[in-house]
Design a protein around this motif. Structure first.
Motif, mmCIF file in Angstrom:
data_model
loop_
_atom_site.group_PDB
_atom_site.id
_atom_site.type_symbol
_atom_site.label_atom_id
_atom_site.label_comp_id
_atom_site.label_asym_id
_atom_site.label_seq_id
_atom_site.Cartn_x
_atom_site.Cartn_y
_atom_site.Cartn_z
ATOM 1 N N SER A 210 45.122 39.057 53.455
ATOM 2 C CA SER A 210 45.952 38.581 54.142
ATOM 3 C C SER A 210 45.923 38.270 55.450
ATOM 4 C CB SER A 210 47.364 39.792 54.051
ATOM 5 O OG SER A 210 46.367 40.754 54.258
ATOM 6 N N PRO A 211 46.246 38.113 56.358
ATOM 7 C CA PRO A 211 45.276 37.662 57.939
ATOM 8 C C PRO A 211 45.367 39.581 58.608
ATOM 9 C CG PRO A 211 48.056 37.090 58.034
ATOM 10 C CD PRO A 211 47.950 37.794 56.769
ATOM 11 N N GLY A 212 43.467 39.328 58.807
ATOM 12 C CA GLY A 212 43.123 40.370 59.221
ATOM 13 C C GLY A 212 41.931 41.111 57.035
ATOM 14 N N HIS A 213 42.645 40.986 56.246
ATOM 15 C CA HIS A 213 42.457 41.740 54.928
ATOM 16 C C HIS A 213 41.939 41.308 54.446
ATOM 17 C CE1 HIS A 213 45.157 44.908 57.772
ATOM 18 N NE2 HIS A 213 46.112 44.208 57.765
ATOM 19 N N PRO A 214 40.956 41.014 54.055
ATOM 20 C CA PRO A 214 40.017 39.839 53.299
ATOM 21 C C PRO A 214 39.817 40.864 51.986
ATOM 22 C CG PRO A 214 37.912 41.107 54.570
ATOM 23 C CD PRO A 214 39.557 40.923 55.468
ATOM 24 N N ILE A 215 40.338 40.043 50.382
ATOM 25 C CA ILE A 215 40.261 40.867 49.492
ATOM 26 C C ILE A 215 40.085 39.430 48.643
ATOM 27 C CG2 ILE A 215 42.775 41.013 49.178
ATOM 28 C CD1 ILE A 215 41.335 43.858 47.804
ATOM 29 N N GLU A 216 39.867 39.271 47.259
ATOM 30 C CA GLU A 216 40.081 39.152 46.284
ATOM 31 C C GLU A 216 40.133 39.063 45.132
ATOM 32 O OE1 GLU A 216 40.883 35.496 46.735
ATOM 33 O OE2 GLU A 216 40.738 35.696 48.879
ATOM 34 N N VAL A 217 40.631 39.634 44.502
ATOM 35 C CA VAL A 217 40.480 40.107 42.952
ATOM 36 C C VAL A 217 41.399 39.440 42.041
ATOM 37 C CG1 VAL A 217 41.225 42.072 41.469
ATOM 38 C CG2 VAL A 217 40.442 42.594 43.602
ATOM 39 N N THR A 218 40.870 38.859 40.787
ATOM 40 C CA THR A 218 41.831 38.207 40.024
ATOM 41 C C THR A 218 41.089 38.262 38.112
ATOM 42 O OG1 THR A 218 42.025 35.947 41.672
ATOM 43 C CG2 THR A 218 42.596 36.206 38.294
ATOM 44 N N GLU A 219 42.263 39.585 37.627
ATOM 45 C CA GLU A 219 41.344 40.570 36.583
ATOM 46 C C GLU A 219 42.266 40.050 34.962
ATOM 47 O OE1 GLU A 219 38.469 41.256 36.271
ATOM 48 O OE2 GLU A 219 37.658 41.822 38.542
ATOM 49 N N GLU A 220 41.786 40.440 33.952
ATOM 50 C CA GLU A 220 42.315 40.115 33.128
ATOM 51 C C GLU A 220 42.632 41.527 32.631
ATOM 52 O OE1 GLU A 220 41.141 39.750 28.001
ATOM 53 O OE2 GLU A 220 41.164 37.886 29.541
ATOM 54 N N VAL A 221 43.554 42.156 32.157
ATOM 55 C CA VAL A 221 43.792 43.928 32.865
ATOM 56 C C VAL A 221 44.393 44.034 31.217
ATOM 57 C CG1 VAL A 221 44.392 44.289 35.058
ATOM 58 C CG2 VAL A 221 46.719 43.536 33.127
ATOM 59 N N HIS A 222 43.968 45.090 30.895
ATOM 60 C CA HIS A 222 43.680 45.581 29.123
ATOM 61 C C HIS A 222 44.604 46.995 29.506
ATOM 62 C CE1 HIS A 222 40.756 42.574 29.142
ATOM 63 N NE2 HIS A 222 41.573 41.909 27.766
ATOM 64 N N ASP A 223 44.745 47.550 28.269
ATOM 65 C CA ASP A 223 45.924 48.821 27.935
ATOM 66 C C ASP A 223 44.801 50.058 28.521
ATOM 67 O OD1 ASP A 223 47.819 49.640 27.239
ATOM 68 O OD2 ASP A 223 46.384 51.303 26.202
ATOM 69 N N GLY A 224 45.316 50.936 29.715
ATOM 70 C CA GLY A 224 44.220 51.828 30.842
ATOM 71 C C GLY A 224 43.752 51.273 31.591
ATOM 72 N N ASP A 225 43.666 50.267 32.470
ATOM 73 C CA ASP A 225 42.956 49.574 33.612
ATOM 74 C C ASP A 225 44.021 49.963 34.715
ATOM 75 O OD1 ASP A 225 41.324 48.388 31.487
ATOM 76 O OD2 ASP A 225 41.611 46.153 32.230
#
Length: 293
Positions: A210-225
């Motif tokens: 978002s503006p001023g807040h860099p982050i990039e996460v794209t994950e396959e999620v599983h039980d307990g993640d």
């Protein structure tokens, strides 16, 4: 792959907990989550310290001894069985959990100076909301939101997303304090239903800058993640067909300006805001029950 924002099952535990997220371990200031598994008749003692804590059964029943109070939580068979009762514990409390038949229990926490009484929250009193429509239908159990629970800083809810559906959509953010948005750190704890012969389930989770807040996460999620969202546009959380998805959200942030009351105010991603209007012409997924809002 493990990262500072994505913690696969088995990588976020410590000191006997399956999950152990503190403000210090997350690198932020307020939100925390512990998940503990207890064998039959096993006891677990802990101190809330600087945090208020919600004891939330994920599976099984548990008794809570705290500050001279005894609370029996009926719990539930699993997170897909419906809302659960829970207990609220203030900062500075020493507590003991005892589960006669065993189970798994979440300790949702937030750093706060406010100290309220130990108390029980009934499952029947948890507001259950049907949010979205069509392929964006999901059920939200607002047990720890500002409208449902008097607390110092914590905001918590559970979301059930049927297999094949999208939730946390439109993508949204709450990383700036304003009249229309709250500044909140957020934890996503996932449980994914298995297939008919016990096949492991999966889903996907996305967080972007978002503006001023860099982050990039794209994950396959599983039980307990676990996925940590310090800032940014988060969503969608997508459940694979055949694998209903549960996630527990724990949020907290600095006291709001003005009256200081906690609030859950979000801003939709501008490219996806139009999606909300499309729900008016779609039915809510019949696999879900609750109150449509």
């Amino acid at each position: 792959m493990t990262s500072i924002h994505y913690l696969p099952a088995g990588t976020a535990g410590a000191d006997g907990y399956d999950v152990a997220i503190t403000p210090e371990s997350a690198g932020w200031g307020y939100s925390g989550l512990h998940v503990v598994t207890l064998a039959a008749a096993e006891e677990h003692g802990f101190a809330t310290g600087e945090d208020e804590v919600l004891v939330v059964p994920l599976s099984g029943a548990v008794s809570v001894e705290a500050d001279g109070s005894h609370l029996d939580l009926a719990g539930r068979a699993d997170v897909f069985a419906g809302p659960t009762d829970f207990s609220y514990l203030p900062p500075g409390t020493t507590a003991t959990l005892v589960s006669e038949r065993g189970g798994r229990f979440a300790l949702c926490s937030a750093r706060t100076d406010r100290r309220l009484p130990v108390r029980h929250g009934a499952a029947a009193d948890v507001p259950v909301e049907l949010r979205g429509a069509g392929g964006s239908s999901r059920q939200v159990r607002n047990f720890g939101t500002p409208e449902a629970l008097d607390a110092g800083a914590i905001i918590a809810c559970e979301v059930i997303t049927p297999g094949g559906n999208w939730s946390s959509y439109p993508a949204h953010k709450h990383d700036e304090a304003s009249e229309t948005e709250s500044a909140l750190e957020e934890i996503y704890y996932f449980e994914i239903a298995a297939g008919p012969q016990g096949q492991p389930g999966l889903g996907f989770m996305r967080t972007s800058s978002s503006p001023g807040h860099p982050i990039e996460v794209t994950e396959e999620v599983h039980d307990g993640d676990v996925v940590l969202v310090p800032h940014g546009w988060h969503g969608p959380a997508v459940a694979a067909p055949g694998h209903p998805m549960y996630y527990l959200n724990v949020m907290a942030g600095p006291p709001a300006a003005g009256d200081g009351k906690r609030a859950w105010l979000i801003t939709d991603h501008p490219d996806q805001t139009w999606v909300r209007a499309s729900w008016a012409d779609q039915a809510v997924d019949p696999r879900l029950t609750g109150e449509t809002r």
